[in-house]
Write a protein that holds these residues in place. Structure first.
Motif, mmCIF file in Angstrom:
data_model
loop_
_atom_site.group_PDB
_atom_site.id
_atom_site.type_symbol
_atom_site.label_atom_id
_atom_site.label_comp_id
_atom_site.label_asym_id
_atom_site.label_seq_id
_atom_site.Cartn_x
_atom_site.Cartn_y
_atom_site.Cartn_z
ATOM 1 N N ASP A 1 -14.832 14.714 -20.635
ATOM 2 C CA ASP A 1 -14.602 13.276 -20.739
ATOM 3 C C ASP A 1 -15.816 12.604 -21.369
ATOM 4 O O ASP A 1 -16.823 12.389 -20.712
ATOM 5 C CB ASP A 1 -14.308 12.683 -19.358
ATOM 6 C CG ASP A 1 -13.868 11.225 -19.449
ATOM 7 O OD1 ASP A 1 -13.800 10.692 -20.582
ATOM 8 O OD2 ASP A 1 -13.597 10.619 -18.405
ATOM 9 N N GLU A 2 -15.733 12.289 -22.636
ATOM 10 C CA GLU A 2 -16.822 11.637 -23.374
ATOM 11 C C GLU A 2 -18.138 12.402 -23.172
ATOM 12 O O GLU A 2 -19.181 11.810 -22.958
ATOM 13 C CB GLU A 2 -17.010 10.186 -22.899
ATOM 14 C CG GLU A 2 -15.772 9.326 -23.015
ATOM 15 C CD GLU A 2 -15.628 8.620 -24.367
ATOM 16 O OE1 GLU A 2 -16.402 8.946 -25.280
ATOM 17 O OE2 GLU A 2 -14.732 7.774 -24.487
ATOM 18 N N SER B 1 -9.621 8.434 -20.146
ATOM 19 C CA SER B 1 -10.196 9.045 -18.944
ATOM 20 C C SER B 1 -9.117 9.260 -17.892
ATOM 21 O O SER B 1 -9.065 10.315 -17.253
ATOM 22 C CB SER B 1 -11.297 8.168 -18.363
ATOM 23 O OG SER B 1 -12.358 8.094 -19.279
HETATM 24 MG MG LIG Z 1 -13.280 6.673 -20.387
#
Ligand SMILES: [Mg+2]
Ligand SMILES: Nc1ncnc2c1ncn2[C@@H]1O[C@H](COP(=O)(O)OP(=O)(O)O)[C@@H](O)[C@H]1O
Lengths: 328, 235
Positions: free
Chosen positions: A165-166, A45
């Motif tokens: 991000d994810e 991240s």
């Molecule tokens: Mg993360």
């Protein structure tokens, strides 16, 4: 192109100092779907947030579309960010705005006239297949629908890059697949370069062409997805890609071969060829072969009754350029 | 409603006398306007102050430790002084502003001073509730800090801000009951001068009841507005 050079990021907390990223070098070409994979806490991240400078690196350059974002003024950075969309694990929609209100938000910020913004928003709703939800509020949507709104919102200003991000980590497997397919079609249709952060190998496998493996603040490996999949070099990549050894039940004294498929040979013909041409009595102990971009990647453990049979198999495999290693 | 109240209160001769003189209605009105006016002006100061306190905090939009600490200290000090003490201490200050040292004007000035730090704290905590991810999403779209305040923080915190507004109003209403100390009007004055000082329990209880009714009315109004405006509530 996104080019990251010698990037480091350190977080200072009251009690300690956390090196989240150290000496990162990465090049993401236009048109790529670039996966960044690693375990939780690896620094994924932080890395993706350094690309749009949500996190300011302590060292290094972040060059997006030829401009080093670490050197520009705040105003220029805000303008540059309109060219870099971002979506998140938790969607991060404005809860008090409707779906169309959310999609119009970045256009409002960019000073687009309301009518034009709404027109663009409706186009995007069509792209993400949510035309019937225009006036719904986020609280009335499912996770997959929320992520679709987030994607539409991130694309509103026609960015060249999309950071994820994810983005599918909060979604069930079916929804994950449909979101990944949507991202893939956005990449193909509009040429948007996509960066995907994930801890799931299956995500990389489904849509990425390039991948970087990150572990303990360092990039330990990067390259074409097929290459890394067939021949992971780092411990962490092996751990993420190769099946757990303990899952393979090789008995005492049993000898075997591990066949490796690197996108050139095909799983089924090899197995049937071994049996048919050599008359061997091969036993499949484990197989994990995946199709990526129409090619087969993965590996298969075979056991044979005797050492002689193994030699026979090796001769046959050598003639067919199938990679293997001897095990047991 | 008034008719209904009158029927309930008919047993009290003193009440009827005061009602006929118009003192009851006058007191209700004074309480209402003093409360609303003070709260509104307290918000004019407290809303920006609360936003600025959040804005400059460690996890805020632009951390400025010094400014944050100064503002926070000011709010804490003012908030920790009991209202009755603050009120008498502020009489000279109020006199400077409105030229008198007693009456409704003085009460309003002191209420504002007492309420704005309270409001600021309430606003700060309402805004803190806005999901940090939403702020980041806005930043990732190139939103300036000022636009984040006006287009993200305030609209997203709106339901909490309204709830905070109701709590502040009720608190100010409670403070305003100490009005008699500095010769201001309202239900507090009514309870002290016509109830307590004349040993007239009826009037005290009637004031209690009227105050409770006012509080309930304000709260119901707040709940209604929040339910109307909060889009997180599934309908
Ligand atoms: Mg993360
Ligand atoms: N704002 C922050 N302050 C302090 N430490 C942080 C902060 N953000 C991340 N970290 C630390 O940096 C490391 C990497 O975090 P992160 O990039 O979120 O990992 P990942 O996304 O791969 O799970 C972790 O050890 C995490 O605790």
């Amino acid at each position: 192109m996104i080019k990251i050079t010698n990037l480091s990021k350190i977080f200072y907390t009251e009690t300690s100092k956390v090196k989240a990223l150290e000496n990162i070098n990465l090049t993401i070409n236009d048109g790529d779907i670039f996966g960044i994979i690693g375990l939780s806490g690896a620094g994924k991240s932080t890395l993706v947030r350094c690309i749009n400078l949500l996190e300011r690196p302590n060292e290094g350059e972040v060059i997006v579309g030829g401009v080093d974002l670490t050197k520009v003024s705040e105003k220029e950075l805000r303008l540059a960010r309109r060219n870099i969309g971002m979506i998140f694990q938790n969607f991060n929609l404005l809860e008090q705005r409707t779906v169309i209100g959310n999609i119009c938000f970045p256009l409002e910020i960019a000073g687009v006239k309301r009518q034009d913004a709404e027109k663009r928003a409706r186009e995007l709703l069509e792209i993400v297949s949510l035309t019937d939800k225009e006036n719904a509020y986020p609280s009335q949507l499912s996770g997959g629908q929320k992520q679709r709104v987030a994607i539409a919102r991130a694309l509103a200003t026609n960015p060249k890059y999309l950071l994820c991000d994810e983005a599918t980590s909060a979604l069930d497997p079916n929804t994950t697949t449909s979101i990944l397919e949507l991202l893939q079609s956005i990449n193909k249709q509009f040429g948007v370069t996509i960066v995907i952060i994930t801890h799931e190998m299956s995500v990389v496998e489904k849509i990425c062409n390039k991948v970087a493996v990150i572990d303990h603040s360092h990039i330990v490996e990067q390259g074409e997805v097929g290459e890394i999949f067939t021949n992971p070099k780092s411990e962490i990549a092996k751990q993420l890609i190769l099946p757990n050894k303990s899952k393979i039940n090789i008995q005492e004294g049993q000898k075997g071969l591990r066949l490796i498929f690197n996108g050139e040979s095909y799983a089924e013909p090899v197995l049937s060829g071994l049996v048919r041409d050599c008359g061997l009595d091969a036993n499949v102990l484990f197989a994990d072969v995946k199709e990526i971009n129409g090619k087969h990647y993965g590996h298969m453990f075979l056991s044979f009754p005797s050492e002689q049979d193994i030699e026979k198999a090796i001769t046959w495999l050598d003639g067919r350029k199938v990679n293997y290693s001897k095990e047991g | 409603m008034l008719h209904c109240l009158l029927t309930i209160f008919q047993f009290s001769e003193d009440f009827i006398k005061l009602w006929e003189k118009g003192i009851i209605l006058q007191s209700i009105w004074e309480t209402v306007y003093i409360t609303i006016l003070s709260t509104m002006i307290a918000y004019l100061i407290g809303l920006p102050l609360g936003i600025l306190t959040y804005y400059t905090s460690k996890d805020g939009i632009r951390p400025m430790p010094w400014l944050h600490k100064t503002l926070s200290a000011l709010i804490n000090v003012l908030r920790s002084v009991p209202f009755i003490i603050l009120m008498v201490a502020l009489v000279p200050f109020a006199k400077m502003i409105i030229g008198k040292s007693y009456g409704n004007g003085v009460l309003i000035v002191t209420l504002i001073i007492a309420a704005f730090p309270y409001v600021a704290r309430m606003v700060e905590s309402s805004i803190q509730e806005v999901d940090h991810g939403v702020i980041e999403a806005a930043q990732s779209m190139g939103t300036s800090n000022l636009k984040i305040v006006f287009k993200v923080l305030i609209p997203e915190a709106n339901p909490a801000l309204i709830t905070g507004g109701i709590i502040s109003t009720v608190t100010v209403l409670g403070y305003s009951a100490m009005a008699a100390t500095i010769g201001a009007g309202g239900l507090g004055m009514l309870a002290i001068t016509y109830g307590h000082q004349r040993f007239n329990d009826d009037i005290i209880w009637i004031c209690v009841l009227l105050t409770v009714l006012l509080v309930v009315a304000i709260q119901e109004l707040g709940v209604w507005i929040v339910r109307k405006t909060d889009k997180r509530i599934k309908k």
